[in-house]
Design an enzyme around this catalytic site. Structure first.
Site, PDB file in Angstrom:
ATOM      1  N   GLY A  97       0.981  -1.262   0.034  1.00 30.59           N
ATOM      2  CA  GLY A  97       0.065  -0.065   0.114  1.00 30.59           C
ATOM      3  C   GLY A  97       0.810   1.338   0.039  1.00 30.59           C
ATOM      4  N   HIS A 149     -13.072  26.628   2.911  1.00 29.06           N
ATOM      5  CA  HIS A 149     -14.053  26.626   3.895  1.00 29.06           C
ATOM      6  C   HIS A 149     -14.017  28.089   4.555  1.00 29.06           C
ATOM      7  CE1 HIS A 149     -17.202  25.444   6.191  1.00 29.06           C
ATOM      8  NE2 HIS A 149     -16.680  25.455   7.330  1.00 29.06           N
ATOM      9  N   ASP A 174     -26.676  28.805   5.726  1.00 27.82           N
ATOM     10  CA  ASP A 174     -26.485  29.116   7.277  1.00 27.82           C
ATOM     11  C   ASP A 174     -25.906  30.842   7.309  1.00 27.82           C
ATOM     12  OD1 ASP A 174     -23.627  29.098   6.352  1.00 27.82           O
ATOM     13  OD2 ASP A 174     -23.791  26.638   6.592  1.00 27.82           O
ATOM     14  N   LYS A 192     -30.507  27.193  10.131  1.00 25.07           N
ATOM     15  CA  LYS A 192     -30.668  25.855  10.281  1.00 25.07           C
ATOM     16  C   LYS A 192     -30.145  25.395  11.739  1.00 25.07           C
ATOM     17  CE  LYS A 192     -25.653  24.732   8.886  1.00 25.07           C
ATOM     18  NZ  LYS A 192     -24.840  23.914   8.020  1.00 25.07           N
ATOM     19  N   ASP A 243     -23.322  27.660  -1.434  1.00 29.80           N
ATOM     20  CA  ASP A 243     -22.445  27.100  -0.324  1.00 29.80           C
ATOM     21  C   ASP A 243     -21.093  26.646  -0.851  1.00 29.80           C
ATOM     22  OD1 ASP A 243     -21.664  26.743   2.227  1.00 29.80           O
ATOM     23  OD2 ASP A 243     -23.319  25.037   2.658  1.00 29.80           O
ATOM     24  N   GLY A 268     -25.341  16.613   1.138  1.00 24.90           N
ATOM     25  CA  GLY A 268     -26.542  17.348   0.527  1.00 24.90           C
ATOM     26  C   GLY A 268     -27.572  17.458   1.483  1.00 24.90           C
ATOM     27  N   GLY A 269     -27.242  17.370   2.898  1.00 25.66           N
ATOM     28  CA  GLY A 269     -28.391  17.581   3.894  1.00 25.66           C
ATOM     29  C   GLY A 269     -28.660  19.022   4.130  1.00 25.66           C
TER      30      GLY A 269
END
Length: 309
Positions: free
Chosen positions: A35, A127, A169, A192, A218, A224-225
């Site tokens: 690996g 982000h 949000d 939310k 976003d 996808g919530g």
């Protein structure tokens, strides 16, 4: 200029190279039987300006380690400068201590990248923009906004006078404001409540969306919530068509099914990660954006116009 492609998103590297009218360097990226990652550069890069295209998308740890190993190979091959082209920066959400005894992994990854010998980072829609400050090397922070706005205007036929840009949000308000200004649209917010890592409840809409088309924006989505919960309450508030936009669609089959079954007409995203596809998903190419940024960096030109919000 030499472009090296990792295994995370080889197609994006090929598209960037095509835009720059060059080709991806001959590099072997493989694995030993146990690996461990094997990298071998099969052409001379001594003194060259090297760009390693490797978003740290799932499998995140593998792709991050592969980036570090490719960097070490390039550094030991006497590359002149090494730039990490990371359209999607993994671990970006772990940028602060929000609970007791947890790591700030975004800072750890920044330290690893610098220690490996990378001289510069090119990324897109972090982000939190403050993550740039975690690095002690230059960071060029690009935005997907020009690509998405162009698509909305030319392909979706949206009218800014009858459009509301919505942040799902409070944390995304600044980004949503940039889109609303570019589109000449109103701004709204969905409040939310996160029930769990995969389940979100939208509680109310702040702003006027009744009778309007909606663009729900976003920085990224995995399950996808958040988007689907926000879209549901927006529909209940009387809006017309609902378009969603995310810079990074790191989605799996569960998320694709959820989006397909939702009231979202089209999820507009970029090809920053290979997971960005589905029946209701439109992935826009960012190869020209990153290709132009790399060309300007290579030639010592300003890239301000590419990441100016």
């Amino acid at each position: 200029m030499k472009i090296i492609a990792g295994s995370a998103h080889n197609q994006l590297a090929e598209n960037i190279a095509s835009h720059l009218e060059t080709s991806v360097a001959d590099v072997i990226v493989d694995a030993f039987p146990d690996g461990e990652t094997l990298v071998q550069i099969n052409e001379n890069i001594r003194g060259e300006d090297v760009y390693i295209v490797q978003p740290t998308c799932p499998p995140t740890n593998h792709n991050l380690m592969e980036l570090l190993i490719m960097t070490d190979a390039a550094r030991r091959a006497s590359a002149g400068r090494i730039t990490a082209v990371m359209p999607f920066f993994g671990y970006a959400r772990q940028d602060r201590k929000d609970k007791s005894r947890v790591p700030i992994t975004a800072k750890l990854v920044a330290n690893l990248i610098s220690a490996a010998g990378i001289n510069r980072v090119v990324t897109m829609d972090l982000h939190a923009a403050q993550i740039q400050g975690f690095f002690d090397i230059p960071v060029d922070h690009l935005y997907a906004r020009p690509v998405m706005v162009k698509y909305l205007k030319e392909e979706c036929g949206v009218d800014g006078k009858n459009l509301a840009v919505v942040s799902p949000d409070v944390g995304g308000v600044k980004n949503a404001r940039a889109y609303s200004d570019a589109l000449g649209a109103d701004l709204a917010i969905v409040a939310k409540h996160r029930v769990s890592a995969t389940r979100v409840e939208a509680t109310q809409v702040i702003g006027d969306v009744e009778g309007k088309d909606v663009f729900l924006i976003d920085d990224m989505t995995e399950t996808g919530g958040t988007l689907c919960a926000a879209a549901k309450i927006l529909k209940e508030s009387g809006c017309k068509r609902i378009f969603a936009g995310v810079s990074h669609a790191v989605i799996g089959e569960t998320a694709r099914k959820r989006i397909e079954d939702s009231v979202i007409e089209d999820l507009i995203t970029t090809d920053s990660v290979p997971q960005a596809y589905g029946d209701n998903v439109t992935a826009l190419s960012i190869a020209p954006l990153f290709g132009e940024a790399m060309r300007r960096i290579h030639n010592g030109e300003s890239v301000t116009s590419l990441f100016d919000m």
